[in-house]
Design an enzyme around this catalytic site. Structure first.
Site, PDB file in Angstrom:
ATOM      1  CE1 TYR A 278      -9.656  -2.900   0.089  1.00 17.15           C
ATOM      2  CE2 TYR A 278      -9.078  -0.826  -0.945  1.00 17.15           C
ATOM      3  CZ  TYR A 278      -8.735  -1.914  -0.173  1.00 17.15           C
ATOM      4  OH  TYR A 278      -7.466  -2.032   0.333  1.00 17.15           O
TER       5      TYR A 278
ATOM      6  CG  ASN B 137      -3.827  -2.551   6.677  1.00 16.07           C
ATOM      7  OD1 ASN B 137      -3.683  -2.130   5.530  1.00 16.07           O
ATOM      8  ND2 ASN B 137      -4.834  -3.328   7.019  1.00 16.07           N
TER       9      ASN B 137
ATOM     10  CD  GLU C 268      -8.728  -9.099  -4.017  1.00 18.21           C
ATOM     11  OE1 GLU C 268      -7.547  -9.456  -3.778  1.00 18.21           O
ATOM     12  OE2 GLU C 268      -9.572  -8.883  -3.127  1.00 18.21           O
TER      13      GLU C 268
ATOM     14  CG  HIS D 125      -5.421  -6.198  -0.482  1.00 21.22           C
ATOM     15  ND1 HIS D 125      -6.634  -6.320   0.159  1.00 21.22           N
ATOM     16  CD2 HIS D 125      -5.500  -6.998  -1.578  1.00 21.22           C
ATOM     17  CE1 HIS D 125      -7.409  -7.145  -0.535  1.00 21.22           C
ATOM     18  NE2 HIS D 125      -6.742  -7.561  -1.595  1.00 21.22           N
TER      19      HIS D 125
ATOM     20  CE  LYS E 232      -3.938  -2.304   2.196  1.00 18.91           C
ATOM     21  NZ  LYS E 232      -5.010  -2.203   3.230  1.00 18.91           N
TER      22      LYS E 232
HETATM   23  P1  CMP Z   1      -7.367  -4.678   3.279  1.00 16.25           P
HETATM   24  O1  CMP Z   1      -6.724  -6.009   3.512  1.00 16.25           O
HETATM   25  O2  CMP Z   1      -6.899  -3.912   2.111  1.00 16.25           O
HETATM   26  O3  CMP Z   1      -8.960  -4.824   3.193  1.00 16.25           O
HETATM   27  C1  CMP Z   1      -9.847  -3.796   3.542  1.00 16.25           C
HETATM   28  C2  CMP Z   1      -9.120  -2.629   4.112  1.00 16.25           C
HETATM   29  O4  CMP Z   1      -9.958  -1.704   4.783  1.00 16.25           O
HETATM   30  C3  CMP Z   1      -8.166  -3.109   5.193  1.00 16.25           C
HETATM   31  O5  CMP Z   1      -7.089  -3.771   4.601  1.00 16.25           O
HETATM   32  C4  CMP Z   1      -7.846  -1.800   5.898  1.00 16.25           C
HETATM   33  O6  CMP Z   1      -6.886  -1.021   5.180  1.00 16.25           O
HETATM   34  C5  CMP Z   1      -9.193  -1.109   5.823  1.00 16.25           C
HETATM   35  N1  CMP Z   1      -9.991  -1.308   7.025  1.00 16.25           N
HETATM   36  C6  CMP Z   1     -10.632  -2.416   7.421  1.00 16.25           C
HETATM   37  N2  CMP Z   1     -11.302  -2.206   8.566  1.00 16.25           N
HETATM   38  C7  CMP Z   1     -11.101  -0.911   8.882  1.00 16.25           C
HETATM   39  C8  CMP Z   1     -11.529  -0.071   9.933  1.00 16.25           C
HETATM   40  N3  CMP Z   1     -12.328  -0.532  10.892  1.00 16.25           N
HETATM   41  N4  CMP Z   1     -11.108   1.203   9.938  1.00 16.25           N
HETATM   42  C9  CMP Z   1     -10.305   1.665   8.953  1.00 16.25           C
HETATM   43  N5  CMP Z   1      -9.871   0.930   7.934  1.00 16.25           N
HETATM   44  C10 CMP Z   1     -10.256  -0.346   7.894  1.00 16.25           C
END
Ligand code: CMP
Length: 135
Positions: free
Chosen positions: A50, A113, A127, A116, A10
């Site tokens: 998403y 985070n 995807e 993905h 990311k």
């Molecule tokens: P990802 O694995 O990309 O899948 C969905 C993404 O949404 C997740 O990683 C986070 O980056 C984001 N995400 C999921 N839950 C939350 C949350 N409660 N608050 C903010 N971001 C979230």
């Protein structure tokens, strides 16, 4: 069974210079990199990628973050690659992810985070078709 999965390193990880660290962890585990590209997610790709989250309250800031700069998209393959990459990635929230995982070692956020990884065979197929329609 050999599988393919989609990984996105990311924009936070790209800004922090963690691309080599993250790809290195995948490679050292024994996984193969079938495709790796520096890409920028636009609004349409964010909404498609998403699709299951577009109505959630966390989606608008997630979309802003994911479109905020370049990311690295990769197709990663190997034995049980979907589950193995999820194990290396760790739980969504970096504050709860155990040490030894990518999110546990490098982050404190549940939005920014770092990585993905597709969560199922159906997600991986969808995807990969979205990001790498030619492979
Ligand atoms: P990802 O694995 O990309 O899948 C969905 C993404 O949404 C997740 O990683 C986070 O980056 C984001 N995400 C999921 N839950 C939350 C949350 N409660 N608050 C903010 N971001 C979230």
């Amino acid at each position: 069974m050999s599988e393919r999965t989609l990984v996105l390193i990311k924009p936070d990880a790209v800004r922090r210079g963690l691309v080599g660290e993250i790809l290195g962890r995948l490679e050292r585990k024994g996984l193969a990199l079938d495709a790796v590209e520096l890409r920028t997610m636009d609004a349409a790709l964010a909404d498609a990628h998403y699709a299951e989250h577009v109505d959630k309250p966390f989606y608008p800031p997630l979309k802003d973050f994911m479109t905020s700069g370049p990311l690295v998209a990769a197709v990663v393959s190997g034995d049980d690659a979907i589950a193995v990459v999820r194990l290396l990635t760790g739980p969504t929230d970096g504050r709860k992810a155990p040490g030894g995982t990518i999110r546990g070692d490098f982050g404190l956020s549940n939005r920014e985070n770092l990585i993905h990884a597709s969560d199922s065979a159906a997600s991986a197929e969808r995807e990969i078709a979205l990001w790498f329609p030619k492979i």
